[in-house]
Motif scaffolding. Structure first.
Motif, short mmCIF file in Angstrom:
data_model
loop_
_atom_site.label_atom_id
_atom_site.label_comp_id
_atom_site.label_asym_id
_atom_site.label_seq_id
_atom_site.Cartn_x
_atom_site.Cartn_y
_atom_site.Cartn_z
N GLU A 316 0.83 -1.22 0.00
CA GLU A 316 0.00 0.00 0.00
C GLU A 316 0.87 1.26 0.00
N LEU A 317 1.85 1.27 -0.87
CA LEU A 317 2.69 2.46 -1.03
C LEU A 317 1.92 3.54 -1.77
N SER A 318 2.14 4.78 -1.38
CA SER A 318 1.59 5.89 -2.15
C SER A 318 2.40 6.03 -3.44
N ARG A 319 1.90 6.84 -4.37
CA ARG A 319 2.65 7.07 -5.62
C ARG A 319 4.04 7.62 -5.32
N PHE A 320 4.09 8.56 -4.38
CA PHE A 320 5.38 9.18 -4.06
C PHE A 320 6.33 8.16 -3.47
N GLU A 321 5.84 7.32 -2.58
CA GLU A 321 6.70 6.31 -1.96
C GLU A 321 7.19 5.30 -3.01
N LEU A 322 6.30 4.91 -3.93
CA LEU A 322 6.71 3.99 -5.00
C LEU A 322 7.80 4.62 -5.86
N LEU A 323 7.64 5.89 -6.20
CA LEU A 323 8.64 6.57 -7.02
C LEU A 323 9.97 6.70 -6.28
N MET A 324 9.93 6.90 -4.97
CA MET A 324 11.17 6.97 -4.20
C MET A 324 11.89 5.62 -4.18
N VAL A 325 11.11 4.54 -4.07
CA VAL A 325 11.70 3.21 -4.12
C VAL A 325 12.37 2.98 -5.47
N LEU A 326 11.67 3.37 -6.55
CA LEU A 326 12.23 3.19 -7.89
C LEU A 326 13.44 4.10 -8.11
N LEU A 327 13.42 5.30 -7.53
CA LEU A 327 14.55 6.21 -7.65
C LEU A 327 15.82 5.58 -7.07
N VAL A 328 15.71 5.05 -5.86
CA VAL A 328 16.87 4.41 -5.22
C VAL A 328 17.29 3.17 -6.00
N PHE A 329 16.29 2.39 -6.46
CA PHE A 329 16.58 1.16 -7.20
C PHE A 329 17.38 1.46 -8.46
N TYR A 330 16.94 2.46 -9.24
CA TYR A 330 17.62 2.76 -10.50
C TYR A 330 18.98 3.42 -10.29
N ILE A 331 19.13 4.19 -9.21
CA ILE A 331 20.44 4.76 -8.92
C ILE A 331 21.44 3.65 -8.62
N ILE A 332 21.02 2.66 -7.82
CA ILE A 332 21.90 1.53 -7.51
C ILE A 332 22.19 0.72 -8.77
N LEU A 333 21.14 0.45 -9.56
CA LEU A 333 21.32 -0.33 -10.78
C LEU A 333 22.25 0.39 -11.76
N GLY A 334 22.14 1.72 -11.78
CA GLY A 334 22.96 2.51 -12.69
C GLY A 334 24.44 2.48 -12.36
N CYS A 335 24.78 2.05 -11.14
CA CYS A 335 26.19 1.92 -10.79
C CYS A 335 26.84 0.74 -11.50
#
Length: 435
Positions: A316-335
């Motif tokens: 039950e993540l809000s849109r903002f929380e989901l986007l924050m999770v994806l932000l961190v995920f893609y930053i890590i993946l981008g390394c």
């Protein structure tokens, strides 16, 4: 629990192949092959051939090699010299001086290239020696160039947006226009940082530029006319509905050849080099897309994407929380992965989450491009950092530290996009649809 074991298996096989030096596209195909063998009874060979062929025969995908070829042609012209001569008279009076030529030059070339590396190399080969000669702070010269070059991924024609659009079956033209305003806003944020830094830094002591009259500035601006005309032809034809993205790319190639010929840069050697360069890059991206399509199908048979989407829905993540999770995920993946690989590798899992959350796919395309841009300047795989190291011969630590302020500004840009989504959605809504 079953989904977790499947994820661990996929990641183990993927990193095993990547760590062994196998190409990204072939690694994706290998992971998909393992998944099909273990979790389905379908003949893997027939399924793989059908999937790869259908993903590679998309008409939309034809825009990709054409835009790459246009960038390769322009890379071999005197465009960087002309841009510096045309921009420097106007930039020198701004707070921050000629460092702004890095940002504005990258913004202009991004609109005819689509490649971050090509933008960085073209602008950097002219601006770095000139700015060094004028005693501008080296970290600022390096940092702004590393950050601004990433605009090649957002401002159309963006190769990453083409790959994203093909992957999720979304309009390339709309994605292109969605990237224009955020790209300009990000460039303005880079310029604002330079202006503020120039006022507060004690190390900012560049040599004074000789005075120039208004008429002399206008006269120097003639060097920008060819590239501006090319931008108007490529972008304007799509906006007015006269051309699709593929047709606009063809116009861009013709315009690039005319521009190179008018500068005397076009000969048989440069023509064949540009053609082979475009062929190599296009083949690499096509292989990655083919592998991603096969992997998406394989994961679809396991039910993994929908299972993960349902799991996250239970949080039950809000849109903002989901986007924050994806932000961190893609930053890590981008390394660890380049931008295009990050996009095609994750879309099969991420797309259902985004759709279920009611997030606009056009807007999310711009969101993901901003985050993928960060991957270009984050070690250990940040490609722009390697390009800059080859151009400047600095240590990687120095280049990475110089790029940190640009990384922070990109993170800030993510929050600006979330707060003002119309930045990415307004222009595509205004675009005239082709009958």
């Amino acid at each position: 629990m079953e989904d977790a074991s499947i994820i661990v298996l996929f990641l183990f096989v993927l990193f095993l192949l990547l760590g062994s030096g196998v190409w990204v596209g072939l690694s994706l195909i290998g992971v998909a092959w393992v998944g099909m063998e273990l979790f389905t009874t379908r003949p893997v060979g027939d399924t793989m051939l059908t999937t790869i062929w259908s993903s590679s025969s998309s008409w939309t995908l034809t825009a990709l090699p054409l835009f790459i070829w246009m960038g390769e042609i322009l890379y071999r012209t005197r465009l960087s010299e002309d841009m510096f001569r045309g921009l420097s008279p106007w930039m020198k009076s701004l707070p921050g001086g000629l460092v702004h030529t890095n940002i504005v030059g990258c913004t202009v070339f991004a609109a005819v290239s689509g490649s971050s590396a090509a933008t960085l190399t073209t602008v950097g080969k002219m601006s770095i020696p000139e700015l060094r000669k004028r005693n501008y702070p080296e970290p600022m010269v390096i940092g702004t160039l590393a950050g601004a070059a990433t605009l090649g991924l957002m401002i159309p024609p963006s190769l990453t947006l083409i790959v994203y659009g093909v992957t999720i079956n979304e309009s390339i033209s709309k994605l292109f226009f969605a990237g224009i305003v955020p790209g300009l806003v990000l460039a303005a944020m880079f310029m604002a940082y330079v202006a503020i830094y120039s006022r507060v830094s004690r190390s900012w002591k560049p040599d004074a530029e000789p005075p120039m009259t208004f008429s002399e500035r206008v006269a120097n601006s003639r060097f920008l006319i060819p590239v501006i005309c090319l931008i108007l032809v490529v972008i304007g034809s799509m906006y007015l509905g006269y051309a699709t993205a593929t047709e606009a790319a063809a116009f861009g190639v013709i315009g690039g050849l005319i521009l190179a010929a008018s500068q005397g840069s076009l000969n048989w050697k440069t023509f064949t080099e540009s053609l082979m360069g475009a062929t190599r890059t296009s083949a690499m991206i096509a292989l990655i897309l083919a592998g991603a399509a096969f992997l998406s199908l394989s994961m679809g048979f396991t039910g993994l994407p929908r299972g993960l989407a349902d799991l996250i829905a239970q949080w039950e993540l809000s849109r903002f929380e989901l986007l924050m999770v994806l932000l961190v995920f893609y930053i890590i993946l981008g390394c660890f992965l380049d931008g295009i690989s990050s996009v095609v590798l994750t879309m099969a899992v991420v797309e259902p989450m985004i759709r279920d959350a009611g997030i606009d796919l056009i807007w999310f395309g711009i969101f993901i491009v901003v985050v993928v841009e960060m991957a270009q300047i984050t070690p250990p795989i940040g490609f722009n950092l390697f390009v800059l190291q080859g151009m400047t011969h600095h240590e990687m630590n120095f280049i990475a530290k110089s790029a940190i302020p640009m990384f922070v500004i990109m993170v800030l840009m993510v929050f600006v996009l979330i707060a003002v989504p119309d930045l990415a959605t307004w222009l595509p809504d205004q675009m005239r649809q082709r009958p």
